[in-house]
Write a protein that holds these residues in place. Structure first.
Motif, PDB file in Angstrom:
ATOM      1  N   PHE A   1       0.697  -0.970  -0.013  1.00 42.67           N
ATOM      2  CA  PHE A   1       0.100  -0.021  -0.139  1.00 42.67           C
ATOM      3  C   PHE A   1       0.843   1.348  -0.057  1.00 42.67           C
ATOM      4  CE2 PHE A   1      -2.528  -3.198   1.505  1.00 42.67           C
ATOM      5  CZ  PHE A   1      -3.771  -3.339   0.987  1.00 42.67           C
ATOM      6  N   ASN A   2       0.558   2.149  -1.005  1.00 48.04           N
ATOM      7  CA  ASN A   2       1.446   3.391  -1.026  1.00 48.04           C
ATOM      8  C   ASN A   2       0.837   4.494  -0.629  1.00 48.04           C
ATOM      9  OD1 ASN A   2       3.190   1.571  -2.919  1.00 48.04           O
ATOM     10  ND2 ASN A   2       1.974   2.008  -4.482  1.00 48.04           N
ATOM     11  N   CYS A   3      -0.221   4.322  -0.061  1.00 44.19           N
ATOM     12  CA  CYS A   3      -0.993   5.212   0.623  1.00 44.19           C
ATOM     13  C   CYS A   3      -2.003   4.896   1.782  1.00 44.19           C
ATOM     14  CB  CYS A   3      -1.884   6.236  -0.228  1.00 44.19           C
ATOM     15  SG  CYS A   3      -3.285   5.066  -0.935  1.00 44.19           S
ATOM     16  N   THR A   4      -2.321   5.719   2.694  1.00 42.35           N
ATOM     17  CA  THR A   4      -2.942   5.245   3.813  1.00 42.35           C
ATOM     18  C   THR A   4      -4.421   5.276   3.531  1.00 42.35           C
ATOM     19  OG1 THR A   4      -1.410   6.137   5.504  1.00 42.35           O
ATOM     20  CG2 THR A   4      -3.914   6.269   6.218  1.00 42.35           C
ATOM     21  N   LEU A   5      -5.300   4.449   3.829  1.00 41.30           N
ATOM     22  CA  LEU A   5      -6.535   4.017   3.717  1.00 41.30           C
ATOM     23  C   LEU A   5      -7.295   3.994   4.959  1.00 41.30           C
ATOM     24  CD1 LEU A   5      -6.289   1.201   1.172  1.00 41.30           C
ATOM     25  CD2 LEU A   5      -6.387   3.580   0.624  1.00 41.30           C
ATOM     26  N   ARG A   6      -7.302   5.149   5.605  1.00 44.55           N
ATOM     27  CA  ARG A   6      -7.954   5.297   7.039  1.00 44.55           C
ATOM     28  C   ARG A   6      -9.041   4.620   7.253  1.00 44.55           C
ATOM     29  NH1 ARG A   6      -6.444  10.604   6.023  1.00 44.55           N
ATOM     30  NH2 ARG A   6      -4.184  11.201   6.963  1.00 44.55           N
ATOM     31  N   VAL A   7     -10.396   4.725   6.268  1.00 45.17           N
ATOM     32  CA  VAL A   7     -11.568   3.721   6.636  1.00 45.17           C
ATOM     33  C   VAL A   7     -11.146   2.366   6.622  1.00 45.17           C
ATOM     34  CG1 VAL A   7     -13.783   3.501   5.302  1.00 45.17           C
ATOM     35  CG2 VAL A   7     -12.823   5.737   5.512  1.00 45.17           C
ATOM     36  N   GLN A   8     -10.275   1.798   5.658  1.00 47.91           N
ATOM     37  CA  GLN A   8     -10.138   0.409   5.534  1.00 47.91           C
ATOM     38  C   GLN A   8      -8.986  -0.200   6.677  1.00 47.91           C
ATOM     39  OE1 GLN A   8     -10.307  -1.577   1.946  1.00 47.91           O
ATOM     40  NE2 GLN A   8     -10.156   0.069   0.781  1.00 47.91           N
ATOM     41  N   GLY A   9      -8.631   0.868   7.222  1.00 40.50           N
ATOM     42  CA  GLY A   9      -7.644   0.746   8.401  1.00 40.50           C
ATOM     43  C   GLY A   9      -6.299   0.119   7.922  1.00 40.50           C
TER      44      GLY A   9
ATOM     45  N   ALA B   1      -2.009   3.778  -6.069  1.00 39.21           N
ATOM     46  CA  ALA B   1      -2.548   3.637  -4.643  1.00 39.21           C
ATOM     47  C   ALA B   1      -1.938   2.406  -4.179  1.00 39.21           C
ATOM     48  CB  ALA B   1      -4.215   3.461  -4.254  1.00 39.21           C
ATOM     49  N   VAL B   2      -1.712   1.188  -4.714  1.00 40.15           N
ATOM     50  CA  VAL B   2      -1.202  -0.202  -4.334  1.00 40.15           C
ATOM     51  C   VAL B   2      -0.228  -0.560  -5.451  1.00 40.15           C
ATOM     52  CG1 VAL B   2      -3.132  -0.785  -3.163  1.00 40.15           C
ATOM     53  CG2 VAL B   2      -3.027  -1.479  -5.381  1.00 40.15           C
ATOM     54  N   SER B   3       0.818  -1.528  -5.123  1.00 37.66           N
ATOM     55  CA  SER B   3       1.442  -2.054  -6.045  1.00 37.66           C
ATOM     56  C   SER B   3       1.071  -3.670  -5.842  1.00 37.66           C
ATOM     57  CB  SER B   3       3.005  -1.874  -5.892  1.00 37.66           C
ATOM     58  OG  SER B   3       3.188  -0.405  -6.132  1.00 37.66           O
ATOM     59  N   VAL B   4       1.180  -4.374  -6.832  1.00 40.46           N
ATOM     60  CA  VAL B   4       0.822  -5.920  -6.816  1.00 40.46           C
ATOM     61  C   VAL B   4       2.229  -6.629  -7.323  1.00 40.46           C
ATOM     62  CG1 VAL B   4      -0.461  -7.742  -7.340  1.00 40.46           C
ATOM     63  CG2 VAL B   4      -1.485  -5.424  -7.179  1.00 40.46           C
ATOM     64  N   PHE B   5       2.614  -7.523  -6.526  1.00 43.53           N
ATOM     65  CA  PHE B   5       3.796  -8.417  -7.184  1.00 43.53           C
ATOM     66  C   PHE B   5       3.442 -10.131  -6.865  1.00 43.53           C
ATOM     67  CE2 PHE B   5       5.156  -4.446  -5.152  1.00 43.53           C
ATOM     68  CZ  PHE B   5       6.228  -3.924  -5.760  1.00 43.53           C
ATOM     69  N   ALA B   6       4.072 -10.690  -7.759  1.00 44.35           N
ATOM     70  CA  ALA B   6       4.322 -12.029  -7.523  1.00 44.35           C
ATOM     71  C   ALA B   6       5.542 -12.544  -7.206  1.00 44.35           C
ATOM     72  CB  ALA B   6       3.953 -12.858  -9.213  1.00 44.35           C
TER      73      ALA B   6
END
Length: 1005
Positions: free
Chosen positions: A741-749, A791-796
């Protein structure tokens, strides 16, 4: 799922009619003629084997013969539609015959859609051969019930005869290019029809484990139960896993490689007993699922109708459905022009799916095929099918929100962005003073080249340098092919400027390229993204007085130089030009090649700018190619003669099976003396092939005793390519993927910097195992919009072994330690606590266990074309595979084949097919102006037009100024309402939008 193959010329009729049907004796009773072409020939009902055989030979019932003139005929194509495993279990083990009929109906609907959109023929018209849409197919369908491993597998072979009836009143061979090109769209269309049909029968569906193309399963049947009946799938996946492959073409090849002969004589009752025993073992009881579905069907109830029960208001019902699809409406969406409540819930869902799909595709392409938009919209699943999606696209085109034609579409906003980029260039025309006149500039540049120890600039390089110094336009382009020394032409220019106290900025898309470009010019280098972020306040406002002063100090009167500009997308290109205008930069010099690889982001602005007539200097003499072979290759590529380039490589081309080719390429490289290896580039097109080459070279070096015996085993993160909009969709999150997660998602904790491993997902929520061991729910659809970054990065995850002596490359930046993405390093030592590496300057850096950069590296024996652009080596070994059709492009091949000065060896698994793929696939990106027919060329409307444009731009901005002078200000004011002062309102800055979003999140919105 749908797969596509060719029909064999002999024995096909017997195969389809007899091989492993519901019963061997009545196989043809489960066959059926379909398609408009069949009806035109009076073919109906079950398929007669003898008739089918004659038609495959090209002999039609009306007496027409196809292919007879040339003595050859292609029988046709086999479109194999396979039901999801849970659907097969319900139909064949649970014996719900309604499901079988729904499956057949979904295939028939898909064939009808293919007739309207994909059926084509070549006909003679006005003395030339043209392609026309015929609207008819001749199809024989055959229903099967088991896989080759005798698992329950409901699937249907739709055999498309190589015949279609054209407007000239004759039967012609089917032109199947569109069918092959849109194979994935066909799969998505079928999945949507089947899902809708099953939901009408009362079944509830959920996203499949890998929900590409809208694939799904029936709710109530677990993943473990599905896999217990999926022996054939396990075989295919096991074959793919060996070589780290996953593309549709590679799955098809793996399926063929692992197939065994069927057992058509096995008794059906025996099979059913085996299935029932397996169901008992895994605790699968289908009858309650079927009974509940029948009950819902009798009540006329579906999941979607229950979802909106009790929800008040049409708009709120639509929002509820969209939310269940993982879609979040955004305010001000140009593709949602209706007022609230104007659309019924399903139409609202389709509209949101189309809007989301257009954003997704639009991040990487300025325009896209209409059928690709259809596919992407259907991947959002929900209570929609292709009919309502196409209706929505047609509506948006009618309203001018999507522009283009029957084949290609673009958004009005992308067209406006391209126009703004052009307007900004026009604003800078005649806006700056010349540094020197042409004779003086020529003398100074050549003298400076001598002072710097360079060889004198050739005529093209000198012309470019003089044009840059003597011009009076703010934006100047330098166009040059691979190996022409175009960036070298600016080395003496930058030195002269610095001597006169001018600030010079060196930029490029990649941090490594920017740093190397800066080293050439004698200044620090920055990535384009970092440079724009530093001066964001100037572009978007508001900014503090200190930030404004710093930007003014750095940019006013400065010379900004950008290398590899063909890799810059339209959005960043427009910002660079606008920033140069706003800050009063003296020059923005952009260097690149319109024929090499283009931007990953949308658009091709460097090419567009040249077409608009932006001042451009051409550098043409190839300085890189030294050997006769490389000169012949370079000459052929300059003529755009791809067959000629392959011919020049023919004497050094080896054709070997894929795995053997990888081993041979590695052996060639390892067999060279160490000093020659340093000057030999091992190059390919894909990440999978690069990994295979890296592993093979490492193993062969270890066998020769060239590497340290001790290994440090490391799990590395291999980035999964996901767009910002794609990150909001479930298909981005496969089991085992790592999400950071590259940013804070306050509502999702969730805090910035946290990460988790995907455990599972449903249609709305992803379950993540976080680093502290807790399981956390994450809703991708609630990610914030409009961030400048992902907002997010996804990796394998991928496992590698590191030995002393291995070369590595970084896959991200670590600015504190000076480690740049794609930079090379060498492993100096390994121990149980970590490794130490040396960078290009010889500095040794320790990476202890847990260091984040240990996860962000990879072996660097081989590189792919995107990394290689800008590199030079003496010799090269290129490894290409026919399976990588999308990557085997003219642009990619040009980059690969022009890296070398000496000799190149080409290793392929199918020379003919690869040459065909490269020749057919240009690798070109799209532009909105091309799609709409607006070439964007600036015109001198009247004497003094440019002067008026410059003056107005200072007060109104270039976009509005150009509209005023072209009498189009009404278009601008409609989109940007007037404020109290009578001027167009400015958009909120990015910082203001982020503040507002954060406030909304805090309120729980």
């Amino acid at each position: 799922m749908m797969s596509l193959g060719k029909v064999a010329s002999s024995g096909a009729a017997e195969y389809y009619s007899r091989d492993n049907y519901f019963s061997v004796e009545v196989g043809t009773d489960l066959s059926r003629w379909e398609g408009t072409g069949a009806r035109m020939l009076g073919l109906d009902g079950k398929v007669d084997v003898a008739e089918f055989e004659r038609i495959l030979e090209g002999k039609l019932p009306d007496g027409s013969e196809l292919g007879a003139a040339r003595g050859e005929h292609r029988p046709g194509l086999d479109l194999t539609f396979s039901a999801p495993k849970s659907v097969s279990l319900i139909a064949l083990l649970g014996k719900d015959e309604r499901v079988i009929e729904a499956f057949r109906a979904s295939v028939s609907q898909t064939i009808s859609w293919a007739e309207k959109n994909l059926a084509q023929a070549k006909v003679w018209r006005d003395g030339r051969q043209v392609t026309e849409n015929t609207g008819n197919l001749l199809v024989a369908s055959f229903l099967h019930d088991v896989s080759r491993e005798l698992d329950p597998q409901l699937h249907l072979h739709a055999v498309l005869k190589n015949a279609t009836f054209a407007s000239d009143g004759k039967w012609h061979a089917l032109k199947n290019d569109q069918i092959y090109q849109h194979q994935r769209t066909l799969g998505a269309v079928h999945n949507a029809y089947l899902r809708q049909g099953l939901e009408k029968l009362g079944y509830e569906t959920a996203a499949a484990k890998n929900p590409v193309l809208g694939e799904f399963e029936i709710k109530g049947i677990s993943r473990e139960q599905i896999e217990a009946f999926s022996d054939r799938r396990a075989q295919i996946l096991g074959s793919l896993e060996k070589d780290d492959r996953s593309s549709p073409r590679e799955r098809e090849i793996a399926a063929l490689a692992t197939r065994r002969e069927k057992e058509p004589d096995m008794d059906r009752k025996e099979r059913e007993k085996v299935w029932e025993a397996k169901a008992t073992t895994v605790g699968l009881n289908l009858q309650p699922i079927i009974a509940a579905a029948v009950e819902r069907s009798v009540r006329g109830e579906t999941f979607w109708s229950r979802l909106i029960e009790g929800v008040r208001g049409i708009h709120n019902k639509g929002l509820a459905i969209a939310a269940a699809m993982g879609l979040t409406p955004r305010s001000g969406d140009e593709l949602m022009p209706e007022r609230k409540g104007a659309l019924v819930p399903t139409a609202f869902a389709a509209a949101q799916a189309v809007a989301s799909a257009a954003r997704d595709l639009g991040e990487n392409e300025a325009g896209f095929e209409r059928l690709d938009l259809v596919r992407a919209a259907l991947e959002r699943r929900g209570p929609i099918n292709v009919d309502i999606v196409e209706e929505r696209i047609a509506y948006l085109q009618d309203k001018g929100r999507l522009l283009g034609n029957e084949r290609m579409v673009t958004s009005a906003s992308m067209l406006a962005l391209e126009q703004r980029a052009g307007n900004e260039i026009e604003t800078g025309r005649g806006a700056v003073a010349a540094f020197a006149d042409r004779p003086s500039a020529a003398l100074q540049v050549q003298q400076k080249a001598v002072d710097l120890g360079m060889r004198p600039l050739n005529s093209g390089q000198l012309r470019a340098a003089v044009d840059v110094l003597s011009g009076q336009d703010r934006v100047h382009l330098v166009q040059g092919g691979a190996g022409t020394g175009k960036s070298a032409s600016l080395i003496p220019v930058a030195s002269l400027l610095r001597e006169q106290g001018k600030q010079v900025h060196a930029l490029a898309i990649a941090t490594r390229t920017a740093r190397e470009f800066g080293e050439k010019l004698g200044v620090g280098g920055k990535s384009v993204a970092a440079f724009l972020a530093r001066h964001r306040g100037v572009l978007d406002g508001p900014t503090t007085s200190e930030q404004a002063a710093n930007s003014a100090k750095e940019l006013h009167g400065a010379w900004i130089m950008v290398d590899e500009t063909s890799l810059v997308g339209t959005e960043q290109f427009e910002k660079l030009v606008r920033l140069a205008n706003l800050a009063g930069a003296e020059r923005l010099v952009m260097i690149g090649d319109t024929r090499q690889l283009q931007a990953i982001a949308a658009g091709k602005p460097f090419e567009q700018a040249q077409k608009r007539g932006t001042p451009t200097s051409a550098v043409t003499e190839n300085l890189r190619a030294a050997s006769p072979q490389m000169k012949e290759v370079a000459d052929a590529l300059n003529r755009e003669d791809l067959p000629g380039a392959f011919a020049a490589l023919k004497d050094r081309t080896l054709e070997l099976p894929r795995h053997e080719g990888v081993e041979t390429a590695a052996a060639f490289w390892v067999g060279k003396p160490p000093e020659e290896r340093e000057q030999t580039l091992l190059l390919t097109m894909s990440r999978a092939m690069r990994s295979a080459l890296n592993q093979s070279v490492q193993e062969q070096r270890a066998d020769k005793g060239e590497l340290g015996k001790r290994a440090y085993y490391q799990t590395i993160l291999d980035r999964v390519t996901v767009t910002k909009e794609g990150a909001r969709q479930m298909r981005a999150y496969r089991e085992g993927h790592i999400v950071t997660f590259n940013c804070t998602l306050r509502v999702q904790g969730i805090e910035r910097g946290e990460r988790g491993r995907v455990i599972e997902h449903d249609g709305k929520t992803v379950q993540l195992e976080m680093q502290d061991g807790r399981v956390h729910s994450f809703e991708p659809s609630r990610l914030p919009y409009n961030l400048q970054y992902d907002a997010v990065s996804v990796f394998a995850e991928k496992q590698i072994a590191l030995h002393t002596g291995d070369p590595i490359r970084w896959t991200t930046n670590d600015h504190e330690r000076g480690l740049a993405n794609s930079d090379m390093a060498k492993v100096e030592s390994v121990n149980k606590n970590g490794i130490s590496v040396s960078n290009k300057d010889g500095e040794v850096i320790g990476l202890k266990h847990g260091d984040p950069m240990l996860e962000r590296l990879d072996l660097a024996y081989a590189v792919n074309a995107h990394i290689a652009q800008g590199m030079t080596a003496k010799d090269g070994i290129m490894v290409l595979s026919e399976n990588e059709k999308m990557l085997n492009s003219a642009r990619g091949f040009l980059v690969a084949a022009t890296r070398f000065t000496g000799e190149a060896t080409l290793i392929v698994d199918n020379a003919r097919n690869i040459e065909r793929s490269v020749t057919r696939n240009s690798g070109d990106k799209t532009s909105a102006m091309e799609i709409t027919g607006d070439d964007g060329k600036a015109t001198e409307q009247y004497p003094g037009f440019r002067e008026d444009l410059k003056k107005l731009s200072e007060k109104l901005g270039s976009d509005y100024a150009m509209a005023v002078l072209q009498n189009r200000e009404r278009d601008i004011t409609l989109e940007k309402p007037l404020g109290r002062d009578g001027e167009p309102q400015r958009d909120k800055s990015e910082s203001e939008r982020e503040t507002a979003r954060a406030r909304d999140f805090d309120r729980g919105r």
